[in-house]
Design a protein around this motif. Structure first.
Motif, mmCIF file in Angstrom:
data_model
loop_
_atom_site.group_PDB
_atom_site.id
_atom_site.type_symbol
_atom_site.label_atom_id
_atom_site.label_comp_id
_atom_site.label_asym_id
_atom_site.label_seq_id
_atom_site.Cartn_x
_atom_site.Cartn_y
_atom_site.Cartn_z
ATOM 1 N N ILE A 37 -21.894 26.615 -86.490
ATOM 2 C CA ILE A 37 -20.848 26.911 -85.502
ATOM 3 C C ILE A 37 -20.942 25.955 -84.321
ATOM 4 C CG2 ILE A 37 -20.019 28.649 -83.876
ATOM 5 C CD1 ILE A 37 -20.938 30.784 -85.884
ATOM 6 N N GLN A 38 -22.160 25.691 -83.856
ATOM 7 C CA GLN A 38 -22.330 24.784 -82.719
ATOM 8 C C GLN A 38 -21.885 23.366 -83.065
ATOM 9 O OE1 GLN A 38 -26.432 25.353 -81.783
ATOM 10 N NE2 GLN A 38 -26.069 27.126 -80.485
ATOM 11 N N PHE A 39 -22.269 22.901 -84.270
ATOM 12 C CA PHE A 39 -21.859 21.556 -84.686
ATOM 13 C C PHE A 39 -20.338 21.454 -84.782
ATOM 14 C CE2 PHE A 39 -25.931 20.361 -84.722
ATOM 15 C CZ PHE A 39 -26.694 20.451 -85.873
ATOM 16 N N ARG A 40 -19.702 22.479 -85.341
ATOM 17 C CA ARG A 40 -18.240 22.444 -85.485
ATOM 18 C C ARG A 40 -17.540 22.528 -84.122
ATOM 19 N NH1 ARG A 40 -16.361 23.275 -90.812
ATOM 20 N NH2 ARG A 40 -18.049 23.633 -92.296
ATOM 21 N N LEU A 41 -18.125 23.258 -83.202
ATOM 22 C CA LEU A 41 -17.546 23.301 -81.855
ATOM 23 C C LEU A 41 -17.557 21.920 -81.202
ATOM 24 C CD1 LEU A 41 -18.874 26.643 -80.320
ATOM 25 C CD2 LEU A 41 -16.496 25.899 -80.372
ATOM 26 N N GLU A 42 -18.686 21.227 -81.333
ATOM 27 C CA GLU A 42 -18.784 19.881 -80.756
ATOM 28 C C GLU A 42 -17.766 18.944 -81.393
ATOM 29 O OE1 GLU A 42 -22.798 18.667 -81.209
ATOM 30 O OE2 GLU A 42 -23.617 20.242 -79.917
ATOM 31 N N LYS A 43 -17.653 19.029 -82.724
ATOM 32 C CA LYS A 43 -16.695 18.182 -83.433
ATOM 33 C C LYS A 43 -15.260 18.543 -83.034
ATOM 34 C CE LYS A 43 -16.010 15.139 -86.835
ATOM 35 N NZ LYS A 43 -16.585 13.779 -86.842
ATOM 36 N N LEU A 44 -14.983 19.849 -82.871
ATOM 37 C CA LEU A 44 -13.647 20.299 -82.504
ATOM 38 C C LEU A 44 -13.253 19.775 -81.132
ATOM 39 C CD1 LEU A 44 -11.342 22.109 -83.549
ATOM 40 C CD2 LEU A 44 -12.388 24.006 -82.308
ATOM 41 N N GLU A 45 -14.193 19.764 -80.195
ATOM 42 C CA GLU A 45 -13.891 19.258 -78.850
ATOM 43 C C GLU A 45 -13.582 17.759 -78.885
ATOM 44 O OE1 GLU A 45 -16.813 22.485 -76.606
ATOM 45 O OE2 GLU A 45 -17.389 20.386 -76.779
ATOM 46 N N ALA A 46 -14.301 17.022 -79.737
ATOM 47 C CA ALA A 46 -14.020 15.590 -79.868
ATOM 48 C C ALA A 46 -12.634 15.360 -80.471
ATOM 49 C CB ALA A 46 -15.097 14.931 -80.735
ATOM 50 N N LYS A 47 -12.270 16.210 -81.446
ATOM 51 C CA LYS A 47 -10.952 16.083 -82.072
ATOM 52 C C LYS A 47 -9.836 16.396 -81.080
ATOM 53 C CE LYS A 47 -12.013 14.884 -86.279
ATOM 54 N NZ LYS A 47 -11.570 13.581 -86.822
ATOM 55 N N LYS A 92 -18.351 34.057 -82.074
ATOM 56 C CA LYS A 92 -19.339 34.352 -83.114
ATOM 57 C C LYS A 92 -20.753 33.951 -82.710
ATOM 58 C CE LYS A 92 -16.477 34.474 -87.236
ATOM 59 N NZ LYS A 92 -16.936 35.801 -87.668
ATOM 60 N N LEU A 93 -20.891 33.215 -81.605
ATOM 61 C CA LEU A 93 -22.225 32.860 -81.124
ATOM 62 C C LEU A 93 -22.830 34.035 -80.363
ATOM 63 C CD1 LEU A 93 -21.533 29.252 -79.835
ATOM 64 C CD2 LEU A 93 -22.973 29.861 -81.771
ATOM 65 N N PRO A 94 -24.161 34.209 -80.438
ATOM 66 C CA PRO A 94 -24.795 35.309 -79.693
ATOM 67 C C PRO A 94 -24.634 35.101 -78.201
ATOM 68 C CG PRO A 94 -26.451 33.831 -80.601
ATOM 69 C CD PRO A 94 -25.143 33.416 -81.197
ATOM 70 N N VAL A 116 -25.389 27.740 -76.437
ATOM 71 C CA VAL A 116 -26.527 26.924 -76.033
ATOM 72 C C VAL A 116 -26.719 25.799 -77.037
ATOM 73 C CG1 VAL A 116 -29.021 26.916 -75.666
ATOM 74 C CG2 VAL A 116 -27.658 28.864 -74.919
ATOM 75 N N ARG A 117 -26.845 24.585 -76.554
ATOM 76 C CA ARG A 117 -27.093 23.454 -77.437
ATOM 77 C C ARG A 117 -28.570 23.430 -77.812
ATOM 78 N NH1 ARG A 117 -24.475 17.661 -76.972
ATOM 79 N NH2 ARG A 117 -22.861 19.052 -76.240
ATOM 80 N N LEU A 118 -28.843 23.511 -79.086
ATOM 81 C CA LEU A 118 -30.217 23.525 -79.566
ATOM 82 C C LEU A 118 -30.822 22.129 -79.498
ATOM 83 C CD1 LEU A 118 -29.835 25.834 -82.688
ATOM 84 C CD2 LEU A 118 -30.708 26.437 -80.451
ATOM 85 N N PRO A 119 -32.152 22.013 -79.515
ATOM 86 C CA PRO A 119 -32.776 20.687 -79.523
ATOM 87 C C PRO A 119 -32.358 19.894 -80.754
ATOM 88 C CG PRO A 119 -34.392 22.410 -79.067
ATOM 89 C CD PRO A 119 -33.138 23.101 -79.454
ATOM 90 N N GLN A 120 -32.321 18.599 -80.609
ATOM 91 C CA GLN A 120 -31.913 17.726 -81.708
ATOM 92 C C GLN A 120 -32.922 17.805 -82.852
ATOM 93 O OE1 GLN A 120 -31.533 13.691 -80.561
ATOM 94 N NE2 GLN A 120 -30.912 12.942 -82.564
ATOM 95 N N ILE A 121 -32.383 17.883 -84.083
ATOM 96 C CA ILE A 121 -33.236 17.906 -85.268
ATOM 97 C C ILE A 121 -33.471 16.467 -85.718
ATOM 98 C CG2 ILE A 121 -33.454 18.667 -87.656
ATOM 99 C CD1 ILE A 121 -31.638 21.000 -86.991
#
Length: 389
Positions: A37-47, A92-94, A116-121
Motif C-alpha cells: 500500500i505504501q509503495f502504491r501510494l508513492e507511485k500514485l502521487e508521482a502519477k 487501509k493503513l494502520p 509512515v514511510r518504512l526504512p529502505q529495504i
C-alpha cells in the motif's frame, strides 16, 4: 486529433490505466499488505504530477480547442477517481498516534492521519557463491522480479547493482535492454539453480566441518548452526533430512569434542534410537550450562585478583617482611619504612588533610591500599565510627 497532441494523449491514457489498476488492487484481497500500500501510494502521487503536466500541455495546445469539453471531462473524472483511490489506500493503513506538540496537543489536524514511510529495504548481494544463491534468489524475485510496476530495464539495473564477481560477469554479457532482462535473469537462474550442485555443497559443508578440539560453548554453537542451517536448505531443495535419522546424528556426534561426546553417550544410554532433534536439544542445554559456568569462573577469577591486590600492603605482610629482614613498603606520607596505616604522623593529621593526601597518592580511603579505590575495596572492614568506606 492532431499529430502533436496524439503522443500526449497516449501518455495521459497510460496514467489513467495505472489509476484504474490501483483501484482494482484496492478492491482486491491483496490490499492488506502495508508495504504494498505504501509503495502504491508513492507511485500514485508521482502519477498525479505526471498527469498534471501532460494535461496542462494538452489544454494549452491549439488543437485542444476543438475538444475542449472532452478534455475537461477527462480531468474532472481523473481527479475524482484519484482522490477516491488515494483516500481508500490511506484508510487501509494502520492509524499512527501523532506526536504531541509542546502544548500537549496533536501536531495533526483532527480526523487526518498519515502513513509512515518504512526504512529502505536493501537488496542482497550475490557473488556467485552457491550457499548464498537461495536467499538472494528468493529475495530478489519477491522484491524486483515479480513486481508489476517495474519495467524490464529497471529490473535489469537492479539486477546488475546486486551482483558481484562471477555472477556479474555472466549478466554483463547481455546488453542492457528491456527484452534482455528476462534473458539475463533466466541465464542466472539456469547457472546457479543447479539442484545437484547445491545439495552437494550443503552436504559438504556438514561433512567437512572440523571436529571441536576442546569443550566450549562457542564451538558447540558453531556446529549446531552449521547443521541446522544446511539441513533446512536441503529441505527446501527437496531432500527430506528428517528421514536421515541415525546417519545425521552420527555425523553431528563425530564433530563434537571427546568430553561432550561422553556426556551425550551417557545421556542416551537408555534410548533405543535417539533422534537428531534430541541430539540438538541436548547440545543446546550443554551450551547453556557451559555459558553459565564460564560466567561464574570469570567472576571468581576477578574477585580473587582484586582481593590479592587489595591486601598486599596490609600490616601482616609488613611484619613478615620486617622479621625476615626484607624491606617493607615506604610510607606515602612520611617516606619511612612502614605502611601509611602505621604512620603516627599521618594519624595526627586532620581528617580533611588525610583525605587530601590519600586522593593525591591515589590510595583507597578505606584500607589505604594501592591499585584500587574505596568503591572497589575487597576489605570487609569499615570505619569504626560511621561504618562507611
Amino acid at each position: 486529433m492532431g499529430k502533436k497532441l496524439k503522443p500526449k494523449i497516449h501518455v495521459r491514457d497510460s496514467i489513467v490505466d495505472f489509476l484504474l489498476r490501483t483501484e482494482k488492487f484496492l478492491n482486491s484481497s491483496q490490499a492488506t499488505d502495508e508495504l504494498q500500500i505504501q509503495f502504491r501510494l508513492e507511485k500514485l502521487e508521482a502519477k498525479w504530477d505526471e498527469f498534471e503536466e501532460v494535461q496542462c500541455d494538452i489544454e494549452g495546445s491549439e488543437e485542444h480547442e476543438e475538444n475542449t469539453e472532452a478534455h475537461r471531462q477527462v480531468r474532472a473524472e481523473f481527479e475524482e477517481k484519484y482522490f477516491e483511490v488515494r483516500a481508500g489506500l490511506v484508510g487501509k493503513l494502520p492509524r499512527r498516534t501523532p506526536a504531541p506538540t509542546q502544548n500537549g496537543s496533536s501536531s495533526e489536524p483532527a480526523g487526518v492521519h498519515t502513513y509512515v514511510r518504512l526504512p529502505q529495504i536493501n537488496l542482497p548481494e550475490f557473488d556467485g557463491s552457491f550457499e548464498k544463491w537461495l536467499p538472494f534468489h528468493n529475495t530478489f524475485r519477491a522484491l524486483i522480479d515479480s513486481s508489476p510496476e517495474l519495467s524490464g530495464i529497471q529490473k535489469f539495473h537492479y539486477l546488475r547493482a546486486s551482483l558481484r564477481g562471477d555472477a556479474l560477469k555472466l549478466v554483463d554479457s547481455y546488453p542492457m535492454s528491456e527484452a534482455n532482462y528476462r534473458v539475463a535473469w533466466n541465464g542466472l537462474v539456469a547457472r546457479f539453480s543447479n539442484g545437484y550442485l547445491l545439495k552437494k555443497r550443503h552436504l559438504n559443508a556438514m561433512f567437512e566441518f572440523p571436529k571441536i578440539r576442546k569443550e566450549s560453548a562457542a564451538g558447540i554453537h558453531d556446529v549446531i548452526d552449521c547443521f541446522e542451517r544446511n539441513t533446512k536448505i536441503l529441505d527446501q531443495l527437496g531432500e527430506k533430512t528428517s528421514g536421515w535419522g541415525a546417519m545425521l546424528t552420527h555425523l553431528l556426534v563425530s564433530k563434537l569434542d571427546d568430553v561432550t561426546q561422553k556426556h551425550w553417550e551417557e545421556s542416551v544410554s537408555n534410548e533405543v534410537e535417539p533422534s537428531f532433534a534430541i541430539l540438538v536439544d541436548f547440545l543446546k542445554k550443554q551450551t547453556r550450562v557451559l555459558d553459565a559456568v564460564s560466567v561464574d569462573q570469570r567472576m571468581t577469577t576477578s574477585s580473587s585478583q582484586a582481593a590479592s591486590t587489595g591486601f598486599k600492603s596490609r600490616p601482616a605482610k609488613v611484619s613478615v617482611n620486617s622479621a625476615t629482614g626484607n624491606k617493607g613498603p615506604r610510607c606515602a606520607s612520611c617516606g619511612d619504612q612502614h605502611s601509611i596505616a602505621q604512620c603516627t604522623a599521618f594519624s595526627k593529621l586532620p581528617v580533611d588533610q588525610r583525605l587530601q593526601l590519600t586522593n593525591s597518592k591515589r590510595l583507597c580511603s578505606n584500607c589505604l591500599g594501592r591499585n584500587h579505590m574505596a568503591r572497589d575495596c575487597p576489605s570487609k572492614f569499615r570505619c569504626r565510627t560511621c561504618s562507611k568506606n
